[in-house]
Structures are given as structure tokens and as C-alpha cells.
Motif scaffolding. Structure first.
Motif, PDB file in Angstrom:
ATOM      1  N   LEU A 145      29.915  29.335  -3.206  1.00 47.96           N
ATOM      2  CA  LEU A 145      28.855  28.788  -4.063  1.00 47.96           C
ATOM      3  C   LEU A 145      27.756  29.801  -4.294  1.00 47.96           C
ATOM      4  N   HIS A 146      27.383  30.512  -3.215  1.00 43.56           N
ATOM      5  CA  HIS A 146      26.258  31.425  -3.327  1.00 43.56           C
ATOM      6  C   HIS A 146      26.717  32.857  -3.536  1.00 43.56           C
ATOM      7  N   GLY A 151      21.703  25.888   1.816  1.00 45.98           N
ATOM      8  CA  GLY A 151      22.962  26.492   2.224  1.00 45.98           C
ATOM      9  C   GLY A 151      22.979  28.001   2.102  1.00 45.98           C
ATOM     10  N   GLU A 185      33.082  27.015   1.344  1.00 47.13           N
ATOM     11  CA  GLU A 185      32.337  26.513   0.181  1.00 47.13           C
ATOM     12  C   GLU A 185      30.967  27.155  -0.028  1.00 47.13           C
ATOM     13  N   PRO A 186      30.088  27.152   1.004  1.00 47.82           N
ATOM     14  CA  PRO A 186      28.778  27.767   0.759  1.00 47.82           C
ATOM     15  C   PRO A 186      28.891  29.254   0.437  1.00 47.82           C
ATOM     16  N   ALA A 238      23.535  19.890   1.179  1.00 41.58           N
ATOM     17  CA  ALA A 238      22.819  20.895   1.969  1.00 41.58           C
ATOM     18  C   ALA A 238      23.430  22.279   1.817  1.00 41.58           C
ATOM     19  N   LYS A 239      24.681  22.335   1.320  1.00 36.36           N
ATOM     20  CA  LYS A 239      25.297  23.632   1.060  1.00 36.36           C
ATOM     21  C   LYS A 239      24.824  24.217  -0.257  1.00 36.36           C
ATOM     22  N   GLY A 240      24.141  23.390  -1.068  1.00 36.87           N
ATOM     23  CA  GLY A 240      23.664  23.863  -2.359  1.00 36.87           C
ATOM     24  C   GLY A 240      24.573  23.479  -3.511  1.00 36.87           C
ATOM     25  N   MET A 282      29.289  26.711   9.230  1.00 40.52           N
ATOM     26  CA  MET A 282      29.090  26.387   7.831  1.00 40.52           C
ATOM     27  C   MET A 282      27.645  26.657   7.423  1.00 40.52           C
ATOM     28  N   ARG A 307      38.302  25.434   4.189  1.00 39.71           N
ATOM     29  CA  ARG A 307      37.755  25.200   2.860  1.00 39.71           C
ATOM     30  C   ARG A 307      36.275  24.820   2.943  1.00 39.71           C
ATOM     31  N   GLN A 308      35.947  23.990   3.928  1.00 45.61           N
ATOM     32  CA  GLN A 308      34.573  23.508   3.999  1.00 45.61           C
ATOM     33  C   GLN A 308      33.591  24.594   4.411  1.00 45.61           C
ATOM     34  N   ILE A 309      34.072  25.530   5.233  1.00 42.17           N
ATOM     35  CA  ILE A 309      33.162  26.630   5.611  1.00 42.17           C
ATOM     36  C   ILE A 309      33.063  27.633   4.465  1.00 42.17           C
TER      37      ILE A 309
END
Lengths: 325, 326, 283
Positions: B120-121, B90, B116-117, A229-231, B168, B112-114
Motif C-alpha cells: 500500500l505504501h 500503517g 499489505e501495508p 490502520a494499515k492505511g 504488520m 498476505r496480511q503483512i
């Protein structure tokens, strides 16, 4: 952090009863052998005189009651006094220490490379679940599971040493060659390829299967959906979120494999004339040197126990939840 | 009104040993920019499948979107290639899940988990990422964010974990937030806090929210419009206050009567008789007739058409006296 | 009762049959068992007799050639099959029995007995099993009995762990409590009530253990720890090894035989696993 330290300390304490148990097993085996333990130690080798046996009996405390013998023996083992190999007329500990290095090089290379390749193939098989790649890997794994390691070694010698002549068929170094430091490392590496490949192939298959199953389990979990869902791409999810978690149950299995790895190493070493513990076992067998064999069992068991400790500590570092338990 | 999201005739199927099952059967609805729409229904009604289908998160091995369009800001998400879809997930649509403990990776830190998006973008440069994470955690009301980013999910309470999930999902400033049962796994006291947070952030960031829930109290608190699902089909839709004040479908009436939210405590425990039918054994005609207090022979004969009245829709033959076919 | 068992076997076979690889494995197994049972009768050649010139290639008289001492390789394979199967099955049976008893006691009674038994089991799982097997054979002199015992000694711990897990999971269930309330003795409950439920996974692991035992036996006899009076596949590989350069097939043939046998057993084990434990179906 402190809880992690105490976890390690607690785990390390468990080594003590394990080592004691190994010593007890050694004592039992020594006394199960037909005849007096002193005969076993000296006599079976066929070279010992009567005085020598009497001397042995005294020095191992074998003229004492069994219970005293037990404590004397345990005490000796715990101080790493494993007796004298009568054929070689040298302390068993020394003989083992000499050969341990070669065995460790072989084992670590084999398991290191095998786990690396196996994990990659396992991830691949899980990503391509039910494709022909997945099926082919499964079939190959089944065949590898069924292959006797020592025989695989012989067949690799036939193919790579005798027919193609690209790798040496045995030994650890080219005999009589004078190399600089770099070349002598490369020389050992060249000699290592076939035995490490022989020993490692089984574990490639094993870890491919383990990682595949573990990955398939993990890929259905909610946090993988979160990552999607984060892509994130499937490939990236597989190698980060999924692989990191899929590794956890596999790391614990690594500890269980060490004993198996050692057994395999002994057979593979005899095939390739690798100058490690395996060759020492063969020599001891040929000369019926039970003291040496018992020493090898003791030391190799201790090595396994210590490796298990190491594996558990690594697991503690990989799984942040462990500190809580 | 130009919709942000226009779902038309969405159908979702899952593969089972007995063949394909329609978990979502021809469902249509819209969401305007900045609007909160709730989808309600019992478990097995297909509401969660809609949420997953919108982001195309249904695992290929188990099921698929079998038909319909998902128009989001002018693009049909159902027809988008996978790589283009990844730039939507995301980034332009964020999603939060039912159980934040399960939805967070146990071996990675919160930070780290927050981040990531964000990374990524490409929303922020790498070296600014952690600053942005701290900002986000502050935004969702997590105390001491600088410490939290180094912690793991198991170090946090349930409410804090869901706040982390929200941070997130909001990281890249989405225009739509899909919240799939965001409060179900939380303590009652925490539920209200998390809902209030979502509501506040929605207003502040000007995003739309699609709320999936089985809890009518939650719907009445935060949603402007509601879509009622039963056995994979939409049975009723309309503004929350109108639907709740005067439900057009007997199922909606039953739901309202069964929920402890509606006024009279003596009426509270009047539940709908029977259970949701298994998707493999849907009755002919209206799916609800075996449980419906007002069922007539014609309810079994054919699937009822959707009728409309103003902003309201309902698929029940009893509504046709006052409503026209939509 | 007999009818029940028979219908159980029939439905088991129906589930087993769905896995084609397992059926293939079973067919191969049947051939190997037939070869071991009747081969030496149909092909009455003493595998220790030096009948021909050493190291000949396969011919009409010696279908698989002769070894370094001029012994018939085919005769060796047929007689070796007996040893491999006998030791494999006997060691697996013995290990299963020991493992079941240890695991059942530990799982059923729990407490200090469980602690002691499981520590011992874990200990045996840790120590390098092949080294221990080598030592046991070396101490007692190689014979079929000792080799079987040595393999059983290193194989029982995995059964014990599995059996314990099964017994623990059944121990707290209602039906066990009900049996106790009816006045059944512990032994009766363990044998009649829990054991039948715990058996399927144990059968699977026992069948797979036959394969491991055959591999271990071949390793031991390759090292020269085989029974000197009986020919075995591992010994034949060891013999062929000395002429690897000139007659590679001499080691290749018994090796391939081991591979096929072990593969067949593993396939059957997998099939049994799917047929007996449908819940844990493999993906």
C-alpha cells in the motif's frame, strides 16, 4: 489438505440418503393418487388399453405386495428408470435429458448474472449506508420481492418485444434461420435476455439485501479496523477484506435457493416458451402425464441435492477455517 | 524538547440515543521520539478512544473527534484530509490491537496480511514483498517464517498472532507504534514475551511507543512516562517511577493499591470503592469525588484545575499545597 | 390477564406505528380485506358471466374493461381477492401450525426425535417446492382445499427450523428447569412457558408467508392449476396473456393487484418484526 478432502467425501456421502428420501417421496405421491398406481401411470392419460395397464402393473411390479412394490420402484428410480411417458411414448429420462440443457442454461445465466449484480449493489448499499442510494435500493428490493415472476415476464414482453421490438418474445432460437456457430450462440443469447432477466431480477434484489446486511455486520469487526490502520481506503477494504468474509454466509444460502430457482424457472419458461423442463411440466400437466411429472420432480430434486453438494465444497474452499472443524 | 506527538485538548464524542457522550474530554499529552508513554485507566476511561482517535479510526457513524489538535511530526492529524491520513496510517504510525485473533482477517494468509501495508505504501517492490515479510517475521521472533506466510490466523497460537500483528504494524518502519491493550487477550506467560519484544524493537528501530493498558505492572516494566485517565479525563501524568512512588491523585493511589504489582500482598485486594461512573451520569466537579476517600465539598463545586510540579501534572485540589497551577 | 394483553397490544401498536411504511402497508391491507369482504356485495357482478364484448377498454359500464370472453375484470379482481387472501392466510396458518409442532417437538425433546424431524425438514427445504406443489395439485385435482394444502406442505419447513431454534434456546434456561422442578408436565411447559416466548419471531415469519403463499397460488393458477369454479388473479393473468399484443392491460391489472397486496403484507411483516423483536432491529 487431507482434512479438506475428507470433508468433501463426508459431505458427498450425505447425498445417498437424500436421494433415497426423494425416491420414497415419489413412491408415496404415486400411491396417494386416486386409484391404482397402474391406472395413474397408464389410465389417467386416457389412451391406455386394459392389456397395457396389465402389462404396466406387471412391469412395475404393482401386482406384488406393497413392500415389494416399494423396493422394485426404488430400485428402478435409482437406476434412472423413471418409466415411460405414455403420451410421448418415450422413456421419461430421455425426455428430461433433452430439456435439461435449456433449463440449466437459463438458470445458470440468471443466477450468475443476478448474484454478480446483487453482490456489487449490496457492497454499494453498505458503503453508502443510510444514503438515498441505500434507501432506493431497499425500496426497489421490496417491490421486486412482491412481483410475481411470470407476470414480470409478460410485462417485459409487452415492453421489450411488442413495444420496442428489441428482444424476441419467446423460444430459444430464431425459427428457420441458418446461422454459423458464432451467430447461433448470439441468437440464443438474444433469446435468453428476457427470460434470464425475468428469472434473475428477484435474485438481484435478494443478493443485494443479503450482501448489504452481511457487509454491515463485517464492517464493524476488528480486522476491518486493522485494515484501516494499515492505511487502506474504505473502497478497497470493502472489496477485499470485507467482501471476502461477507460472502461466506451468502454462499451457503445459494444452495437453498436452487430449488426456488427451479420453481421460478418452470413458470418463466412457460411464459417465454423456453424449451426446457418448465415447458415439459406444462405439457405433462395438459396431458395429465403423472409419470412424467414424477420423473421431473425426482430429477430436479437430485439436481438440487447435487448443487447443494457443490455449494458446500465451494464454501470449504472459501473458508480456510472449515478444515479445522 | 521537540515532541514527536503533541496531543492538545483532544475531545472525542460518541453518538448515543441519549445524545453525544464525551468519551475523551480535553486530554493533552506529548510523546518524544523514541519514548514509551503509557495511558492507564479502567475500562470506560477513554484510553482506547484516544488510541483510535490518533489514527482517526473512530467510525463516522458512531462518533468523532470533537475538538483538539493531534500534532504528529509537525502536522495536525485531526485536520488532515482523509487521503493524506491514509498515508500516515500503517506507514508513519503503526497500531496493534487487544485481541489478535479478532484483529486478523480469518480468510487471508499471514503473508498476505503483512505484505499489505508494504504494498500500500510502496515500501518494497511487489516481487520483494514476501522476502520482506519473512524478514519481518524473523524480526518479531516467529519461527519458520517461510511456512508461516502460507498459514491462516487460526493455525497460530495467541502469542504468535500478536507477533504477526506487530510485524504488520512495523512493516513500513513507523516512528510511532500505538499498542492498544496488546497483552490483555494473551496468556500470562506470553504477555511478558510480547512486552519484551515491543521494548526490544523500540530500542532497535528507534520508534516511540504509546501503550494503552489497564495493567500497572506492564506500565512499570516498559514505560518511561504514564498518563492516568479517569472517566474521559486525564487525572495525572508524569515519569513512571515518580508517579508510582508518590502518586499525587487519589485515583492513582487507589489504582496502585488495587493492583497486585505493588509490594505488600496484604494490601493487594484493597480495591477502590464504587465503580467508574457512566459517561452520561458524570458528577459535577471532579469526576472522582463520589469514590474519593479524601473528597471535600469543594471537589463537588468545580472541576479541579491541572497543577504542575516539574515533569508531573495532576488534577486534584489536594495537590495544590505543594504544586502550582500548570 | 385481559388487561395485560390489552396493554401489550397497545405498546405493540406504539412500536409498530413508528415504521411509517408498515402503517401504509397495514392501511393497504385493510382496503384489500374490505374489498374482498364487501366488494362483491357492493359490485354484484358475476365474474364468470359474459356480459359485454370481449377485450373492451375500461368504460363506464366496465370500469376496468372486459376480458377475452367479455367478462367484467373488476368483478374478477374483487372475487379473486377472496381466493388469494383465503388461500394465503389458510395455507400460512396450516404451515405455521405444522411447523410449530415439528419444531417444538424437535427442539424440546432433542435426541433422535430431533434428528429425524430435522432431517425431514431439511429434506423438504431442499426439494424444489414449486414442482412439488404442482405435483400435489395435479395428482388430486385442483380445488381451494388442495391448493391450500399443497402450499402448506411446501411452506412449513422454515417455520419448523425457526421454532426449533427458539425451543432449543429456551430449553436449557433456568425458568424451564424451575417449572420442571415444580412438577409441570412437558406439554404444560411447552405450551404455557416456552411457546409465548417463541411466538414473536414465528408470527413474523407466518405473516411474511402469507405473501409467499399468494405468489405461489397465482403461479399455480397461471399454469391452469387453479380451482376451475373460482376466479383468481393468477388465472386472470393467464387469460390476458393470450391477447398480450392487443390488450396488455388485461394481464397488467391483476398483476399489479398481486404486487400491491404482497408488498403491503411484506411491509406489515417488516413492521411486526421491528415491533415484536426490538433487539433484532433492522439497520
Amino acid at each position: 489438505m487431507t482434512s479438506r478432502l475428507s470433508y468433501v467425501a463426508l459431505r458427498a456421502l450425505q447425498v445417498i440418503p437424500a436421494v433415497l428420501a426423494i425416491a420414497v417421496l415419489n413412491f408415496i405421491l404415486l400411491h396417494m393418487a386416486p386409484g391404482d398406481a397402474a391406472d395413474v401411470i397408464a389410465g389417467l392419460s386416457g389412451h391406455a388399453s386394459a392389456e397395457m395397464t396389465a402389462e404396466l402393473r406387471r412391469s412395475f411390479g404393482l401386482d406384488q405386495p406393497l413392500i415389494v412394490q416399494f423396493f422394485v420402484y426404488i430400485g428402478r428410480l435409482l437406476t434412472l428408470d423413471l418409466g415411460i411417458s405414455l403420451i410421448q411414448s418415450r422413456p421419461v429420462v430421455e425426455l428430461i435429458a433433452e430439456r435439461m440443457g435449456a433449463t440449466l442454461i437459463l438458470m445458470l445465466t440468471a443466477i450468475g448474472v443476478a448474484v454478480g449484480i446483487g453482490l456489487l449493489l449490496g457492497i454499494l448499499a453498505a458503503l453508502r449506508h443510510r444514503s438515498w442510494t441505500d434507501t432506493a435500493l431497499s425500496v426497489l428490493a421490496l417491490v421486486v420481492y412482491a412481483t410475481p415472476q411470470f407476470w414480470l415476464g409478460l410485462m417485459l414482453i409487452v415492453f421489450f418485444s411488442i413495444t420496442l421490438d428489441i428482444f424476441p418474445s419467446g423460444g430459444m432460437r430464431t425459427i428457420g434461420a441458418e446461422f454459423g456457430p458464432i451467430h447461433s450462440v448470439l441468437d440464443v443469447a438474444r433469446h435468453l435476455v428476457l427470460p434470464a432477466g425475468t428469472l434473475g431480477l428477484f435474485y438481484v434484489a435478494l443478493y443485494t439485501r443479503l450482501m448489504r446486511t452481511s457487509m454491515l455486520d463485517i464492517m464493524t469487526l476488528d480486522y476491518i479496523t486493522t485494515a484501516r490502520a494499515k492505511g487502506m481506503s474504505e473502497l478497497r477494504i470493502a472489496f477485499t477484506h470485507a467482501a471476502r468474509n461477507a460472502l461466506l454466509p451468502i454462499v451457503t444460502l445459494l444452495g437453498v435457493q436452487v430449488g426456488h430457482l427451479l420453481g421460478g424457472s418452470i413458470l418463466v419458461e412457460t411464459v417465454f416458451g423456453w424449451p426446457g423442463l418448465g415447458r415439459l411440466v406444462l405439457d405433462a400437466l395438459l396431458q395429465r402425464d403423472l409419470v412424467l411429472l414424477l420423473g421431473i420432480l425426482f430429477i430436479s430434486s437430485v439436481v438440487v441435492v447435487l448443487t447443494n453438494l457443490l455449494v458446500d465444497v465451494i464454501y470449504g474452499l472459501l473458508d480456510p477455517r472449515l478444515a479445522r472443524k | 524538547m521537540s515532541a514527536l506527538l503533541r496531543v492538545s485538548d483532544l475531545t472525542v464524542e460518541y453518538d448515543t440515543l441519549g445524545g453525544a457522550l464525551r468519551a475523551v474530554d480535553g486530554v493533552s499529552f506529548t510523546i518524544a521520539p523514541g519514548e514509551t508513554v503509557a495511558i492507564v485507566g479502567e475500562s470506560g476511561s477513554g484510553k482506547s478512544s484516544i488510541a483510535h482517535a490518533l489514527l482517526r479510526l473512530i467510525p463516522r457513524a458512531s462518533g468523532r473527534i470533537a475538538g483538539g489538535r493531534i500534532e504528529f511530526a509537525g502536522e495536525d492529524l485531526a485536520a488532515l484530509p482523509e487521503h493524506a491520513m491514509r498515508r500516515v496510517r500503517g506507514a508513519r504510525i503503526g497500531m496493534i490491537f487487544q485481541d489478535p485473533m479478532m484483529a486478523l482477517n480469518p480468510v487471508y494468509t499471514i503473508g498476505r496480511q503483512i505484505a499489505e501495508p508494504l504494498l500500500l505504501h510502496g515500501s518494497v517492490p511487489v516481487r520483494r514483498a514476501m522476502d520482506r515479510v519473512v524478514e519481518l517475521l524473523t524480526l518479531v521472533g516467529v519461527p519458520a517464517p517461510e511456512e508461516r506466510i502460507r498459514q491462516y490466523p487460526h493455525n497460530l497460537s495467541g502469542g504468535m498472532r500478536q507477533r504477526v500483528m506487530i510485524a504488520m504494524a512495523l512493516a513500513s518502519g513507523p516512528r510511532l507504534l500505538i499498542a492498544d491493550e496488546p497483552t490483555t487477550a494473551l496468556d500470562v506467560t506470553v504477555q511478558a514475551q510480547v512486552l519484551a519484544l515491543v521494548d526490544e524493537l523500540k530500542a532497535r528501530l528507534g520508534m516511540a511507543v504509546l501503550l494503552i493498558t489497564h495493567d500497572l505492572a506492564v506500565v512499570s516494566e516498559v514505560a518511561a512516562r504514564v498518563v492516568v485517565m479517569y472517566a474521559g479525563r486525564k487525572v495525572e501524568e508524569g515519569p513512571v517511577n515518580e508517579v508510582f512512588a508518590d502518586p499525587a491523585h487519589p485515583y492513582t493511589r487507589g489504582l496502585l493499591a488495587a493492583s497486585d504489582w505493588s509490594g505488600d500482598p496484604r494490601e493487594r485486594l484493597r480495591e477502590i470503592p464504587g465503580t467508574v461512573p457512566a459517561l452520561a451520569e458524570l458528577p459535577e466537579g471532579c469526576s472522582f469525588w463520589p469514590r474519593c476517600p479524601d473528597a471535600e465539598p469543594r471537589c463537588r463545586a468545580a472541576r479541579p484545575a491541572e497543577l504542575a510540579s516539574g515533569a508531573r501534572r495532576a488534577s486534584c485540589v489536594h495537590a495544590e499545597r505543594i504544586w502550582r497551577p500548570s | 390477564m385481559t388487561v395485560q394483553v390489552a396493554s401489550g397490544v397497545v405498546s405493540l401498536w406504539h412500536r409498530f406505528r413508528r415504521n411509517r411504511a408498515a402503517v401504509l402497508g397495514l392501511a393497504i391491507m385493510a382496503l384489500i380485506v374490505l374489498a374482498a369482504a364487501f366488494g362483491p356485495l357492493l359490485y354484484p357482478v358475476d365474474p364468470f358471466d359474459m356480459l359485454g364484448r370481449p377485450s373492451t377498454v375500461p368504460s363506464q359500464r366496465f370500469p376496468l374493461g372486459t376480458d377475452v370472453s367479455g367478462r367484467d375484470i373488476l368483478a374478477g379482481l374483487l372475487h379473486g381477492a377472496r381466493v388469494s387472501l383465503l388461500i394465503g392466510i389458510a395455507a400460512s396458518l396450516a404451515a405455521t401450525l405444522v411447523g410449530l409442532v415439528v419444531g417444538a417437538l424437535a427442539g424440546y425433546f432433542g435426541g433422535w426425535l430431533d434428528a429425524v424431524l430435522m432431517r425431514t425438514t431439511d429434506f423438504f427445504l431442499t426439494i424444489p417446492s414449486f414442482v412439488l406443489a404442482v405435483l400435489i395439485v395435479a395428482i388430486f385435482q385442483p380445488s381451494v382445499l388442495i391448493i391450500t394444502a399443497s402450499i402448506a406442505v411446501v411452506s412449513w419447513p422454515s417455520v419448523a427450523r425457526l421454532a426449533r431454534a427458539e425451543f432449543v434456546s429456551h430449553q436449557g434456561r433456568d425458568y424451564v428447569d424451575a417449572c420442571r422442578a415444580m412438577g409441570m408436565s412437558n406439554a404444560e411447559i411447552m405450551l404455557r412457558q416456552i411457546l409465548p416466548n417463541a411466538l414473536p419471531p414465528v408470527i413474523v415469519i407466518a405473516s411474511l408467508m402469507v405473501a409467499t403463499a399468494i405468489l405461489t397460488e397465482s403461479g399455480l393458477s397461471f399454469l391452469g392449476l387453479g380451482d376451475p369454479n373460482i376466479i383468481s388473479w393468477g388465472y386472470m393473468i393467464g387469460v390476458g396473456r393470450t391477447v398480450l399484443r392487443t390488450a396488455w392491460w388485461m394481464s397488467a391489472i391483476p398483476g399489479v393487484t398481486i404486487l400491491i397486496t404482497v408488498l403491503a403484507i411484506n411491509l406489515v411483516g417488516e413492521g411486526l418484526n421491528e415491533a415484536l423483536n426490538p433487539r433484532m432491529r433492522q439497520r
